[in-house]
Scaffold this motif. Sequence first.
Motif, mmCIF file in Angstrom:
data_model
loop_
_atom_site.group_PDB
_atom_site.id
_atom_site.type_symbol
_atom_site.label_atom_id
_atom_site.label_comp_id
_atom_site.label_asym_id
_atom_site.label_seq_id
_atom_site.Cartn_x
_atom_site.Cartn_y
_atom_site.Cartn_z
ATOM 1 N N LEU A 1 0.823 -1.207 0.000
ATOM 2 C CA LEU A 1 0.000 0.000 0.000
ATOM 3 C C LEU A 1 0.859 1.259 0.000
ATOM 4 O O LEU A 1 0.547 2.237 -0.689
ATOM 5 C CB LEU A 1 -0.936 -0.005 1.207
ATOM 6 N N VAL A 2 1.957 1.229 0.759
ATOM 7 C CA VAL A 2 2.872 2.375 0.788
ATOM 8 C C VAL A 2 3.493 2.577 -0.595
ATOM 9 O O VAL A 2 3.578 3.700 -1.091
ATOM 10 C CB VAL A 2 3.952 2.188 1.873
ATOM 11 N N ALA A 3 3.929 1.496 -1.226
ATOM 12 C CA ALA A 3 4.519 1.595 -2.571
ATOM 13 C C ALA A 3 3.507 2.155 -3.565
ATOM 14 O O ALA A 3 3.832 3.037 -4.369
ATOM 15 C CB ALA A 3 5.020 0.230 -3.026
ATOM 16 N N GLY A 4 2.276 1.666 -3.503
ATOM 17 C CA GLY A 4 1.234 2.181 -4.391
ATOM 18 C C GLY A 4 0.927 3.640 -4.136
ATOM 19 O O GLY A 4 0.705 4.415 -5.071
ATOM 20 N N ALA A 5 0.927 4.046 -2.862
ATOM 21 C CA ALA A 5 0.657 5.445 -2.525
ATOM 22 C C ALA A 5 1.772 6.360 -3.029
ATOM 23 O O ALA A 5 1.506 7.459 -3.519
ATOM 24 C CB ALA A 5 0.492 5.592 -1.013
ATOM 25 N N ILE A 6 3.015 5.906 -2.927
ATOM 26 C CA ILE A 6 4.135 6.727 -3.410
ATOM 27 C C ILE A 6 4.064 6.891 -4.925
ATOM 28 O O ILE A 6 4.253 7.992 -5.454
ATOM 29 C CB ILE A 6 5.479 6.109 -2.979
ATOM 30 N N VAL A 7 3.774 5.798 -5.629
ATOM 31 C CA VAL A 7 3.656 5.878 -7.090
ATOM 32 C C VAL A 7 2.485 6.778 -7.477
ATOM 33 O O VAL A 7 2.601 7.615 -8.380
ATOM 34 C CB VAL A 7 3.501 4.465 -7.707
ATOM 35 N N GLY B 1 8.777 4.665 -5.594
ATOM 36 C CA GLY B 1 7.772 3.711 -5.132
ATOM 37 C C GLY B 1 8.093 2.292 -5.561
ATOM 38 O O GLY B 1 7.744 1.326 -4.872
ATOM 39 N N THR B 2 8.796 2.155 -6.677
ATOM 40 C CA THR B 2 9.182 0.812 -7.112
ATOM 41 C C THR B 2 10.256 0.218 -6.205
ATOM 42 O O THR B 2 10.335 -1.003 -6.072
ATOM 43 C CB THR B 2 9.691 0.820 -8.567
ATOM 44 N N LEU C 1 17.984 -6.240 -8.100
ATOM 45 C CA LEU C 1 17.059 -5.506 -8.961
ATOM 46 C C LEU C 1 16.766 -4.111 -8.400
ATOM 47 O O LEU C 1 16.652 -3.141 -9.155
ATOM 48 C CB LEU C 1 15.751 -6.276 -9.125
ATOM 49 N N THR C 2 16.658 -4.004 -7.087
ATOM 50 C CA THR C 2 16.423 -2.703 -6.464
ATOM 51 C C THR C 2 17.614 -1.784 -6.682
ATOM 52 O O THR C 2 17.449 -0.601 -7.015
ATOM 53 C CB THR C 2 16.148 -2.871 -4.966
ATOM 54 N N LEU C 3 18.818 -2.305 -6.517
ATOM 55 C CA LEU C 3 20.005 -1.496 -6.760
ATOM 56 C C LEU C 3 20.083 -1.058 -8.223
ATOM 57 O O LEU C 3 20.419 0.090 -8.526
ATOM 58 C CB LEU C 3 21.257 -2.275 -6.373
ATOM 59 N N THR C 4 19.738 -1.952 -9.137
ATOM 60 C CA THR C 4 19.703 -1.604 -10.559
ATOM 61 C C THR C 4 18.653 -0.533 -10.824
ATOM 62 O O THR C 4 18.884 0.401 -11.604
ATOM 63 C CB THR C 4 19.419 -2.854 -11.402
ATOM 64 N N ASP C 5 17.514 -0.635 -10.156
ATOM 65 C CA ASP C 5 16.451 0.360 -10.301
ATOM 66 C C ASP C 5 16.912 1.727 -9.819
ATOM 67 O O ASP C 5 16.594 2.755 -10.428
ATOM 68 C CB ASP C 5 15.213 -0.094 -9.525
#
Length: 115
Positions: free
Chosen positions: A7-13, A39-40, A76-80
Motif C-alpha cells: 500500500l505504501v509503494a502504491g501510494a508513493i507511485v 515507489g518501485t 534488482l532494487t540497486l539496478t532500479d
Amino acid sequence: MSIFPYLVAGAIVLLGIVGIARSRDLVHTVVCLSVAQSGTYVFLIAVGYQYGGLAPIFGSGVGRHTPVVDPVVQALTLTDVVVSAAVTSMLLALVVQIAKRRRTVAPDELSNLEG
C-alpha cells in the motif's frame, strides 16, 4: 505477510503520478517522476523481504529449512536506483537545454517543435 508495504509503494507511485499530472514546471515534473520511481524501490524490497530471513550464505549457521532473503530482488532494487538516477539526470539536462533555448520551463509556454 503484510499488505502495508504494498500500500505504501502504491501510494508513493500514485503521489508521483498526481504530481506529474498537476505539474506546471518541467523541473517539478522530473522530480515527481523520480518520486514515482522511488515507489518501485519500496515494492521490490517488500517482495523480497522475508520475516526472520537470513543472508543466503549456506553453511553451518543456515540449514535447509531456514528462511532466507532473496538476493536477486536486492540486486534488482540497486539496478532500479541506478537507472532512476540516470533517467533523472538526463531529463534534468534536457530541461536545462530547453531553458537555455526557449527561456522558459513552463510546458504551457513552449511552442510547437520546429524542424
